[in-house]
Design a protein around this motif. Sequence first.
Motif, PDB file in Angstrom:
ATOM      1  N   VAL A 110    -118.438  84.525 -18.520  1.00 53.51           N
ATOM      2  CA  VAL A 110    -118.332  86.046 -18.942  1.00 53.51           C
ATOM      3  C   VAL A 110    -117.008  86.401 -19.522  1.00 53.51           C
ATOM      4  O   VAL A 110    -117.052  87.259 -20.355  1.00 53.51           O
ATOM      5  N   ARG A 111    -115.934  86.045 -18.765  1.00 55.35           N
ATOM      6  CA  ARG A 111    -114.424  86.577 -19.547  1.00 55.35           C
ATOM      7  C   ARG A 111    -114.451  86.019 -20.721  1.00 55.35           C
ATOM      8  O   ARG A 111    -113.916  86.805 -21.573  1.00 55.35           O
ATOM      9  N   ARG A 112    -114.895  84.650 -21.038  1.00 57.98           N
ATOM     10  CA  ARG A 112    -114.830  84.114 -22.230  1.00 57.98           C
ATOM     11  C   ARG A 112    -115.425  84.983 -23.179  1.00 57.98           C
ATOM     12  O   ARG A 112    -115.014  85.214 -24.409  1.00 57.98           O
ATOM     13  N   ARG A 113    -116.768  85.194 -23.058  1.00 55.63           N
ATOM     14  CA  ARG A 113    -117.727  85.827 -24.036  1.00 55.63           C
ATOM     15  C   ARG A 113    -117.165  87.264 -24.439  1.00 55.63           C
ATOM     16  O   ARG A 113    -117.125  87.777 -25.533  1.00 55.63           O
ATOM     17  N   ASN A 114    -116.717  88.084 -23.484  1.00 55.26           N
ATOM     18  CA  ASN A 114    -116.175  89.263 -23.376  1.00 55.26           C
ATOM     19  C   ASN A 114    -114.744  89.352 -24.302  1.00 55.26           C
ATOM     20  O   ASN A 114    -114.814  90.278 -25.267  1.00 55.26           O
ATOM     21  N   ARG A 115    -114.012  88.523 -24.297  1.00 52.61           N
ATOM     22  CA  ARG A 115    -112.759  88.246 -24.887  1.00 52.61           C
ATOM     23  C   ARG A 115    -112.840  88.074 -26.462  1.00 52.61           C
ATOM     24  O   ARG A 115    -112.567  88.594 -27.154  1.00 52.61           O
ATOM     25  N   GLU A 116    -114.180  86.934 -26.541  1.00 52.59           N
ATOM     26  CA  GLU A 116    -114.465  86.564 -27.871  1.00 52.59           C
ATOM     27  C   GLU A 116    -115.152  87.831 -28.653  1.00 52.59           C
ATOM     28  O   GLU A 116    -114.920  88.059 -29.847  1.00 52.59           O
ATOM     29  N   MET A 117    -115.724  88.681 -27.949  1.00 49.02           N
ATOM     30  CA  MET A 117    -116.249  89.864 -28.569  1.00 49.02           C
ATOM     31  C   MET A 117    -115.239  90.671 -29.018  1.00 49.02           C
ATOM     32  O   MET A 117    -115.216  91.454 -30.167  1.00 49.02           O
ATOM     33  N   ALA A 118    -114.370  90.919 -28.059  1.00 48.98           N
ATOM     34  CA  ALA A 118    -113.251  91.954 -28.554  1.00 48.98           C
ATOM     35  C   ALA A 118    -112.555  91.459 -29.550  1.00 48.98           C
ATOM     36  O   ALA A 118    -111.959  92.487 -30.489  1.00 48.98           O
ATOM     37  N   LEU A 119    -112.061  90.304 -29.650  1.00 46.16           N
ATOM     38  CA  LEU A 119    -111.275  89.821 -30.642  1.00 46.16           C
ATOM     39  C   LEU A 119    -112.164  89.628 -31.987  1.00 46.16           C
ATOM     40  O   LEU A 119    -111.331  89.938 -33.153  1.00 46.16           O
ATOM     41  N   ALA A 120    -113.291  89.323 -31.856  1.00 45.24           N
ATOM     42  CA  ALA A 120    -114.167  89.387 -33.057  1.00 45.24           C
ATOM     43  C   ALA A 120    -114.301  90.920 -33.817  1.00 45.24           C
ATOM     44  O   ALA A 120    -113.958  91.270 -34.900  1.00 45.24           O
ATOM     45  N   ALA A 121    -114.388  92.003 -32.673  1.00 46.26           N
ATOM     46  CA  ALA A 121    -114.237  93.401 -33.133  1.00 46.26           C
ATOM     47  C   ALA A 121    -112.933  93.765 -33.686  1.00 46.26           C
ATOM     48  O   ALA A 121    -112.893  94.513 -34.605  1.00 46.26           O
ATOM     49  N   ARG A 122    -111.807  93.382 -32.967  1.00 45.50           N
ATOM     50  CA  ARG A 122    -110.546  93.656 -33.659  1.00 45.50           C
ATOM     51  C   ARG A 122    -110.393  93.147 -35.077  1.00 45.50           C
ATOM     52  O   ARG A 122    -109.696  93.865 -36.087  1.00 45.50           O
ATOM     53  N   LYS A 123    -110.882  92.143 -35.314  1.00 45.76           N
ATOM     54  CA  LYS A 123    -110.790  91.329 -36.622  1.00 45.76           C
ATOM     55  C   LYS A 123    -111.500  92.244 -37.481  1.00 45.76           C
ATOM     56  O   LYS A 123    -111.006  92.481 -38.912  1.00 45.76           O
ATOM     57  N   LEU A 124    -112.659  92.388 -37.263  1.00 51.29           N
ATOM     58  CA  LEU A 124    -113.493  93.322 -38.174  1.00 51.29           C
ATOM     59  C   LEU A 124    -112.902  94.492 -38.512  1.00 51.29           C
ATOM     60  O   LEU A 124    -112.736  94.883 -39.663  1.00 51.29           O
ATOM     61  N   LEU A 125    -112.505  95.348 -37.478  1.00 47.93           N
ATOM     62  CA  LEU A 125    -111.929  96.701 -37.617  1.00 47.93           C
ATOM     63  C   LEU A 125    -110.679  96.563 -38.666  1.00 47.93           C
ATOM     64  O   LEU A 125    -110.344  97.306 -39.433  1.00 47.93           O
ATOM     65  N   CYS A 126    -109.687  95.334 -38.213  1.00 47.99           N
ATOM     66  CA  CYS A 126    -108.454  95.560 -38.877  1.00 47.99           C
ATOM     67  C   CYS A 126    -108.794  95.135 -40.542  1.00 47.99           C
ATOM     68  O   CYS A 126    -108.239  95.435 -41.608  1.00 47.99           O
ATOM     69  N   GLU A 127    -109.658  94.178 -40.849  1.00 46.78           N
ATOM     70  CA  GLU A 127    -110.165  93.682 -42.121  1.00 46.78           C
ATOM     71  C   GLU A 127    -110.621  94.725 -42.983  1.00 46.78           C
ATOM     72  O   GLU A 127    -110.352  94.907 -44.104  1.00 46.78           O
ATOM     73  N   ARG A 128    -111.608  95.719 -42.322  1.00 44.85           N
ATOM     74  CA  ARG A 128    -112.175  96.774 -43.142  1.00 44.85           C
ATOM     75  C   ARG A 128    -111.489  97.928 -43.265  1.00 44.85           C
ATOM     76  O   ARG A 128    -111.555  98.736 -44.228  1.00 44.85           O
ATOM     77  N   LEU A 129    -110.577  98.211 -42.260  1.00 44.34           N
ATOM     78  CA  LEU A 129    -109.717  99.442 -42.154  1.00 44.34           C
ATOM     79  C   LEU A 129    -108.268  99.463 -42.607  1.00 44.34           C
ATOM     80  O   LEU A 129    -107.690 100.295 -42.983  1.00 44.34           O
ATOM     81  N   GLY A 130    -108.012  98.022 -43.034  1.00 40.27           N
ATOM     82  CA  GLY A 130    -106.830  97.832 -43.605  1.00 40.27           C
ATOM     83  C   GLY A 130    -105.469  97.768 -42.713  1.00 40.27           C
ATOM     84  O   GLY A 130    -104.459  97.573 -43.238  1.00 40.27           O
ATOM     85  N   GLY A 131    -105.895  97.611 -41.349  1.00 38.53           N
ATOM     86  CA  GLY A 131    -104.700  97.480 -40.675  1.00 38.53           C
ATOM     87  C   GLY A 131    -104.246  96.081 -40.118  1.00 38.53           C
ATOM     88  O   GLY A 131    -105.208  95.235 -40.420  1.00 38.53           O
ATOM     89  N   GLU A 132    -103.067  96.041 -39.438  1.00 36.89           N
ATOM     90  CA  GLU A 132    -102.817  94.704 -39.037  1.00 36.89           C
ATOM     91  C   GLU A 132    -103.050  94.765 -37.418  1.00 36.89           C
ATOM     92  O   GLU A 132    -102.606  95.490 -36.730  1.00 36.89           O
ATOM     93  N   PRO A 133    -103.275  93.479 -36.841  1.00 38.52           N
ATOM     94  CA  PRO A 133    -103.479  93.307 -35.427  1.00 38.52           C
ATOM     95  C   PRO A 133    -102.047  93.797 -34.610  1.00 38.52           C
ATOM     96  O   PRO A 133    -101.045  93.245 -35.295  1.00 38.52           O
ATOM     97  N   PRO A 134    -101.971  94.633 -33.680  1.00 37.64           N
ATOM     98  CA  PRO A 134    -100.650  95.263 -33.371  1.00 37.64           C
ATOM     99  C   PRO A 134    -100.193  94.158 -32.472  1.00 37.64           C
ATOM    100  O   PRO A 134     -98.930  94.559 -31.622  1.00 37.64           O
ATOM    101  N   ALA A 135    -100.983  93.287 -31.796  1.00 39.56           N
ATOM    102  CA  ALA A 135    -100.514  92.172 -30.925  1.00 39.56           C
ATOM    103  C   ALA A 135    -101.203  90.968 -31.032  1.00 39.56           C
ATOM    104  O   ALA A 135    -102.193  90.720 -31.635  1.00 39.56           O
ATOM    105  N   PRO A 136    -100.400  89.757 -30.517  1.00 38.60           N
ATOM    106  CA  PRO A 136    -100.980  88.666 -30.807  1.00 38.60           C
ATOM    107  C   PRO A 136    -102.269  88.448 -29.787  1.00 38.60           C
ATOM    108  O   PRO A 136    -102.539  88.747 -28.788  1.00 38.60           O
ATOM    109  N   GLU A 137    -103.168  87.434 -29.960  1.00 36.25           N
ATOM    110  CA  GLU A 137    -104.347  87.103 -29.478  1.00 36.25           C
ATOM    111  C   GLU A 137    -104.057  86.645 -28.016  1.00 36.25           C
ATOM    112  O   GLU A 137    -104.799  86.984 -27.242  1.00 36.25           O
ATOM    113  N   SER A 138    -102.950  86.159 -27.856  1.00 36.10           N
ATOM    114  CA  SER A 138    -102.525  85.543 -26.500  1.00 36.10           C
ATOM    115  C   SER A 138    -102.495  86.755 -25.572  1.00 36.10           C
ATOM    116  O   SER A 138    -102.515  86.458 -24.218  1.00 36.10           O
TER     117      SER A 138
END
Length: 415
Positions: free
Chosen positions: A302-330
């Motif tokens: 459960v934790r793994r899937r939820n984290r992967e979803m949040a990371l995928a969402a962050r990547k999508l938003l940053c790529e399409r909105l033009g921003g940079e991730p504000p914190a490392p994935e860790s």
Amino acid sequence: MNAQLRGGAQQLPARSELSRHWGLQDGLVFLNHGSFGGCPHAVLKQQDLFRAQLEREPIRFIVEELEPLLDAARFALAKFVHADPEGLAFVTNATTGVNAVMRNLRLAPDDELLTNNHEYNACNNALRFEADRTGAKVIVAEIPFPIRSEDEAVSAILAAATPRTRLCLLSHVTSATAIILPVERIVRELAALGIDTLVDGAHAPGMVETDVARINAAYYTGNCHKWMCTPKGAAFLHVRADRREGFHPLVISHGYNSKRTDRSRFRLEADYMGTADMSAVLCIPSALAFMGSLFDGGWPEVRRRNREMALAARKLLCERLGGEPPAPESMIGSIATVPLLARTEAEAAIPTRHHDSLQDRLIKQWRIQSPIVIFPLGGNRRWVRVSGQVYNTLAEYEYLVDALLAEGVAVQSPR
């Protein structure tokens, strides 16, 4: 996404197949599990059973049946968060846990309470209230954001600690900026200086592997209604063994002068503070079992899937909105924050029930629940925070991006 399609439920993306277990409203893109959680049907049914059991014979339930049921819930929770069950007290939410600790500190003038600029406003207010009442001072460490590494958080906290620091309030997972802080490391470093730590784990249990014993803070409080998916009103405060003597709950009741000797004074006071509906707390074992049954891998999956979803969402938003991730994935769990274009002074002046008028528009015009965060507080820099829960799909975040692009808040021209 054509602006003409705003608010049309027929255009909204589908949730995952697992969403059938939740009662989320149709015609809503719900990307904000992090704020108040969400309780599955099966757990709510168990809560109804406990309430019916109470109302069939209230005297017998409260006097004879409640205590062993609370024990069962406490031991299940202790196992899940790796805590000493004797040090666990149930509270209604993590903010209540923070307030309970603050009332027990016996502060003196010029004592210092250390917090930081990422901490939750309600909990910082608990520190400010005690400081105003006692003459103590609240010191705010400035953790940078965007942040490049855990070291920056550790350095900021330690640099603000002094010989007068009585307690440090520290989020396990920050609310506005959605970063996992290295609490075990910071607790250890502060303890070496003789400073106690109160960890606000409001978001942690169920999102990240939570080991209260290993963290070894003097105090740890956490919510069960967020990522553990219990009914609202289930949370806990853990008090380390060497801080339990003389510790009292916010409400003083029968346990204060009880003649019982089969339980510690801490247990007698914490377990009964007057008549209350304890059904949310009693559902902790059911919630743990239900969520752990969704996948073959149990809670780790459960934790793994939820984290992967949040990371995928962050990547999508940053790529399409033009921003940079504000914190490392860790430093990311199941929630993530992404930059948006700063609001104007005129936008900041628009009345709203939320932190920002853009959130009003997302709700009313796009049927999206995803908080717009203003950080630092008092400024105009906007961020959007997304949560990943098993009922979400990547298509829902794509729809959020379409809405944000139509609202004109991309950091730069979309790629």
